[in-house]
Scaffold this motif. Structure first.
Motif, PDB file in Angstrom:
ATOM      1  N   ALA A   1       0.841  -1.200   0.000  1.00 58.76           N
ATOM      2  CA  ALA A   1       0.000   0.000   0.000  1.00 58.76           C
ATOM      3  C   ALA A   1       0.880   1.256   0.000  1.00 58.76           C
TER       4      ALA A   1
ATOM      5  N   HIS B   1       2.129   1.873  -3.364  1.00 59.02           N
ATOM      6  CA  HIS B   1       1.033   2.404  -4.190  1.00 59.02           C
ATOM      7  C   HIS B   1       0.911   3.911  -3.977  1.00 59.02           C
ATOM      8  N   GLY B   2       0.992   4.325  -2.727  1.00 56.65           N
ATOM      9  CA  GLY B   2       0.931   5.760  -2.413  1.00 56.65           C
ATOM     10  C   GLY B   2       2.057   6.525  -3.089  1.00 56.65           C
TER      11      GLY B   2
ATOM     12  N   ASP C   1      -1.052   1.660  10.581  1.00 55.76           N
ATOM     13  CA  ASP C   1       0.398   1.563  10.760  1.00 55.76           C
ATOM     14  C   ASP C   1       0.741   1.435  12.254  1.00 55.76           C
TER      15      ASP C   1
ATOM     16  N   PHE D   1      -0.396  -1.994   7.818  1.00 57.35           N
ATOM     17  CA  PHE D   1       0.078  -1.215   6.653  1.00 57.35           C
ATOM     18  C   PHE D   1      -0.783  -1.467   5.414  1.00 57.35           C
ATOM     19  N   ALA D   2      -2.089  -1.585   5.621  1.00 54.06           N
ATOM     20  CA  ALA D   2      -2.979  -1.861   4.491  1.00 54.06           C
ATOM     21  C   ALA D   2      -3.425  -0.586   3.791  1.00 54.06           C
ATOM     22  N   LEU D   3      -3.210   0.567   4.431  1.00 55.11           N
ATOM     23  CA  LEU D   3      -3.720   1.821   3.878  1.00 55.11           C
ATOM     24  C   LEU D   3      -2.583   2.770   3.517  1.00 55.11           C
ATOM     25  N   THR D   4      -2.872   3.659   2.583  1.00 52.87           N
ATOM     26  CA  THR D   4      -1.894   4.676   2.193  1.00 52.87           C
ATOM     27  C   THR D   4      -2.610   5.942   1.765  1.00 52.87           C
ATOM     28  N   ALA D   5      -1.889   7.055   1.876  1.00 52.70           N
ATOM     29  CA  ALA D   5      -2.353   8.276   1.227  1.00 52.70           C
ATOM     30  C   ALA D   5      -2.029   8.125  -0.250  1.00 52.70           C
ATOM     31  N   VAL D   6      -2.904   8.641  -1.111  1.00 55.88           N
ATOM     32  CA  VAL D   6      -2.638   8.625  -2.557  1.00 55.88           C
ATOM     33  C   VAL D   6      -2.865  10.023  -3.127  1.00 55.88           C
ATOM     34  N   GLY D   7      -2.296  10.252  -4.315  1.00 55.21           N
ATOM     35  CA  GLY D   7      -2.481  11.533  -4.992  1.00 55.21           C
ATOM     36  C   GLY D   7      -1.784  12.641  -4.247  1.00 55.21           C
TER      37      GLY D   7
ATOM     38  N   ALA E   1      -6.179   5.024  -0.031  1.00 53.67           N
ATOM     39  CA  ALA E   1      -6.465   3.772  -0.753  1.00 53.67           C
ATOM     40  C   ALA E   1      -6.018   2.615   0.109  1.00 53.67           C
ATOM     41  N   ALA E   2      -6.659   1.473  -0.093  1.00 53.87           N
ATOM     42  CA  ALA E   2      -6.247   0.245   0.582  1.00 53.87           C
ATOM     43  C   ALA E   2      -5.438  -0.588  -0.402  1.00 53.87           C
ATOM     44  N   GLY E   3      -4.362  -1.184   0.066  1.00 51.12           N
ATOM     45  CA  GLY E   3      -3.533  -2.045  -0.778  1.00 51.12           C
ATOM     46  C   GLY E   3      -3.076  -1.331  -2.028  1.00 51.12           C
ATOM     47  N   LEU E   4      -3.216  -2.000  -3.164  1.00 45.60           N
ATOM     48  CA  LEU E   4      -2.816  -1.389  -4.431  1.00 45.60           C
ATOM     49  C   LEU E   4      -3.987  -0.637  -5.067  1.00 45.60           C
ATOM     50  N   GLY E   5      -4.944  -0.247  -4.239  1.00 45.41           N
ATOM     51  CA  GLY E   5      -6.063   0.529  -4.743  1.00 45.41           C
ATOM     52  C   GLY E   5      -7.264  -0.328  -5.115  1.00 45.41           C
TER      53      GLY E   5
ATOM     54  N   ARG F   1       6.580   8.887  -0.264  1.00 45.09           N
ATOM     55  CA  ARG F   1       5.883  10.059  -0.785  1.00 45.09           C
ATOM     56  C   ARG F   1       6.595  11.312  -0.263  1.00 45.09           C
TER      57      ARG F   1
ATOM     58  N   THR G   1       1.540   7.227  -6.824  1.00 41.26           N
ATOM     59  CA  THR G   1       0.515   8.202  -7.210  1.00 41.26           C
ATOM     60  C   THR G   1       0.925   9.631  -6.878  1.00 41.26           C
TER      61      THR G   1
END
Lengths: 554, 228
Positions: free
Chosen positions: A52, A55-56, B162, B168-174, B182-186, A332, A59
């Protein structure tokens, strides 16, 4: 920055030299034009980061998110390229001539067109990049369309000092002298005595940063010197000049910093927008190592210092030191609240000095001549000298080394030769996109920290972009805020939402409510986490102050 | 032998706190309210929402109380007028980015109300109205629903996953206005390392992540389908 992620990375990397997730993702884009889920899984596996998290990362950076065709052309949307026509005409021309939309890939996958800020060819704008070749100035787009891009000419450079500090090829003589005759404590005392202020924009005393790390009892293998070569300011090509034309001076400054604080390893973080920087730096490192001026047991002194180069992937905010450290570790590139400061918890959570390229390039002079000689360079002003650079509008654009306190008139008229075709200077933006805008009527202002601050401007990193009398200031506000909103890292709320709202206000085809705009700017200034959100209001404030009618505030 | 405490003044009262205590912790211990959105006392301070601003005598401007440690002799004003006005502006900006008003029971709605804003007014009522987030419902996990348009990027879910769960299943994206989670690879929670602990839903201040049982009871039927 998540302590757990840093711990994961540090354990995984221990002695193994693992690639960063960012490096793996960049490689994937270079290899097949985009990041796939398989690439993300592979980057996670090779870097030790969770999927994950990777992935962040994928993006966040422009280089990883813009679609790429077999041939990837980029158009610079920096402020110097904008100022060349007072518009984005060169962007529209590229879209029309190439037949691909901005940020798009042709249906057959042969060609893509992306936006990039900034290629650092501000002296011969507008600039374009075709693959690894940057072409700029008159005829550049025609050549690119014809498939015959030519490498753009590098800028001229010149010092106004009898004995240059920064425009003098690095020869490691300062390092030789320090290793032979100074203790680390004595060198630190000289740098503190020289009151060397950071040249990246904030002006923080470098000696003070060093002293925090120097007094940390960690062994040399667990202290780091990180060079901030992420010169993201549109309109600046100072660090580009130093990294590409004078890399030995930077390496010498880094080794001196390592010696003074007791660090054995350094990183230079440079930009993907400057494709020539990393090769130039790596070649200089190889030369220095083979000459015994870098690496193990430097010049037989027993002091060892190793340098590695890493390259970013397209993000302005990564120039902020906590974001830079995150990106250096492949994460990031977002800002972290301080404390903890990098001097306490930096690279791999260890004590780290983060200095700008130009800041470190001052150190060889200080090591050679001492603090007193350094302080005499700019009488009655900030000690030392400063590199400035002028944009394409000037008759003689280029990189100049000047004394602090030099009047802007002298810089613009004597060095720069005024503007092309005798056009009057309507305004200058000094020190990057977060710098205020100085009307041409105030050219007698001295180029120094306090004098510029008094006019709502800043010295910043030293880039000077002139706007001629044809410039529309509302269009300039749109240009600046478009950059600001696009580059917001998205971490703090005021910047994340506020810069988009400020852009919407000036983009609307309507007068701007002055009170509403000013309260928004104040919110950004007071509340933002870093200088991006906190600084973007400065040029808008200048426009409100000096050109309210043109800006359309009511 | 106990470490000597740090003495400071907060809203006129003398306080003594342990070294390393933040101004927010000191205020809460003294029963003083300071608005927060990205703070959760189970997680390390993050410094993202910027609404926990307080006035400190001699400081250049308001400081974020969650990331500022108490120092001896500090004079702190938690009801500092400029800090509160700016905090209110930031929350007004946040309300303007959501396509719909936050549900009344959410932390966002309650903080907004307490700062004198009307959380039910809708995004167009903000002084700085503009583009809002596109509705995107991820309904693929059996227990957790994710409404991306309600995400305000406070990072609490990512940090809970975390720091509390270690999944660690979640992340900030964009980035910028388009930042989200997003979770995992989205591909959603089910395709990630999520262990369905619910720590993310528990800490979410807007119900962007919520437990399906509660979501299904409350959700409007026209909200279904879209996935991210």
């Amino acid at each position: 920055m998540s302590r757990n992620l840093i711990e994961l990375l540090t354990r995984f990397d221990a002695g193994a030299g693992a690639p960063t997730a960012l490096d793996v993702l960049k490689q994937a884009v270079d290899d097949h034009g985009e990041v796939t889920d398989d690439d993300r899984r592979r980057a996670a596996e090779l870097s030790g980061l969770p999927e994950a998290t990777v992935h962040g990362v994928s993006t966040y950076y422009d280089d990883l998110t813009q679609p790429r065709g077999a041939r990837h052309v980029r158009v610079c949307t920096g402020t110097a390229c904008w100022a060349a026509s007072g518009s984005d005409a060169h962007v529209a021309a590229a879209v029309a001539a190439l037949g691909v939309g901005l940020g798009c890939r042709s249906d057959d996958g042969a060609l893509s067109l992306g936006e990039t800020v900034c290629l650092g060819f501000c002296h011969t704008a507008p600039a374009f990049r075709d693959g690894e070749t940057v072409d700029a100035g008159p005829g550049a787009l025609d050549r690119i369309v014809a498939g015959h891009a030519l490498p753009a000419v590098e800028p001229e450079w010149e010092s106004t000092l009898a004995e240059p500090v920064l425009i003098r090829p690095g020869d490691f003589s300062g390092l030789r002298q320090a290793l032979a005759g100074l203790t680390p404590e004595q060198l630190l005392a000289e740098v503190q005595g020289a009151t060397l202020r950071g040249r990246g924009g904030a002006g923080f005393p470098a000696g003070q940063k060093w002293s925090f790390v120097a007094r940390n009892p960690a062994p040399p293998a667990e202290k780091f010197i990180v060079v901030n070569g992420d010169e993201g300011d549109p309109g600046s090509y100072i660090d580009k000049y130093l990294m590409e034309q004078n890399p030995a001076l930077l390496l010498e400054g880094m080794a001196l910093a390592g010696f003074a604080v007791g660090a054995a390893r350094g990183f230079i973080y440079c930009r993907s927008e400057y494709p020539r920087s990393k090769p130039a730096l790596e070649a200089a490192i190889a030369r220095a190592v083979s000459a015994g001026e870098l690496g193990e047991n430097i010049l037989g002194s027993g002091f060892s210092f190793h340098v590695e180069v890493r390259e970013g992937a397209g993000s302005y905010v990564v120039g902020e030191e906590t974001a830079l450290l995150a990106s250096l570790q492949g994460l990031r590139g977002v800002v972290s609240a301080r404390p903890p400061f990098p001097a306490e918890r930096g690279y791999h959570g260890k004590p780290t000095v983060v200095n700008n390229v130009e800041t470190l390039c001052n150190v060889p002079f200080i090591a050679r001549h001492g603090a007193a000689a350094y302080c005499e360079l700019s009488p009655g002003a900030t000690p030392g000298s400063k590199l400035i650079c002028l944009n394409e509008r000037f008759v003689r654009p280029g990189v100049y080394e000047v004394r602090f306190g030099t009047p802007l008139r002298e810089i613009c008229e004597r060095l720069g030769g005024g503007l092309k075709d005798g056009a009057p200077i309507k305004a200058l933006q000094i020190g990057g996109p977060l710098g205020g805008i100085l009307p041409g009527s105030l050219l007698d202002t001295a180029f120094d920290f306090a004098a510029l601050a008094a006019e709502g401007c800043m010295l910043g990193h030293g880039g000077i972009v002139a706007f001629d009398d044809a410039t529309d200031m509302r269009a300039l506000a749109r240009h600046l805020l478009r950059f600001g909103a696009h580059e917001s890292c998205g971490k703090c709320f005021p910047c994340r939402v506020g810069l988009t709202r400020a852009l919407e206000l000036v983009e609307a085809d309507a007068p701007v409510d002055r009170g509403r705009l000013e309260e928004l700017l104040e919110t950004l200034e007071v509340a933002s986490l870093c200088a991006h959100g906190g600084g973007m209001p400065a040029p808008i404030r200048s426009l409100i102050r000096h050109w309210p009618a043109e800006l359309g505030v009511a | 032998m106990s470490t000597p405490g740090v003495k400071l003044t907060m809203d006129g009262a003398e306080l003594e706190v342990a070294p390393g205590t933040t101004l927010l912790e000191a205020a809460r211990a003294a029963g003083l309210w300071i608005p927060t959105l990205c703070f959760d006392d189970r997680l390390a301070p993050f410094g993202a929402c910027r609404i926990c601003l307080v006035g400190v005598e001699g400081a250049k401007g308001p400081v974020a109380s969650c990331t500022t440690e108490a120092r001896a002799g500090m004079v702190v004003e938690t009801q500092h007028a400029l800090s509160r006005r700016i905090a209110r502006n930031v929350v007004e900006l946040v309300l303007s980015e959501l396509p719909v008003p936050p549900a009344p029971h959410t932390e966002l709605a309650q903080v907004a109300q307490r700062l004198g804003l009307d959380p039910t007014a809708g995004p167009a009522a903000a002084r700085w109205a503009g583009v809002t987030h596109e509705p995107q419902l991820d309904h693929r996990h059996p227990y957790l629903a994710l409404q991306h348009e309600l995400c305000i990027s406070c990072g609490r879910c990512v940090r809970a996953c975390d720091e509390v769960q270690g999944a660690f299943a979640l992340t900030a994206v964009g980035r910028g206005f388009h930042a989200n989670i997003a979770a995992g690879l989205g591909a959603g929670f089910a395709e990630s390392s999520c262990v369905s602990c619910g720590a993310c839903a528990d800490t979410c201040p807007t119900d962007a992540i919520s437990e399906r049982l509660l979501f299904d009871l409350a959700a409007a039927p026209d909200h279904r389908g879209a996935a991210r």
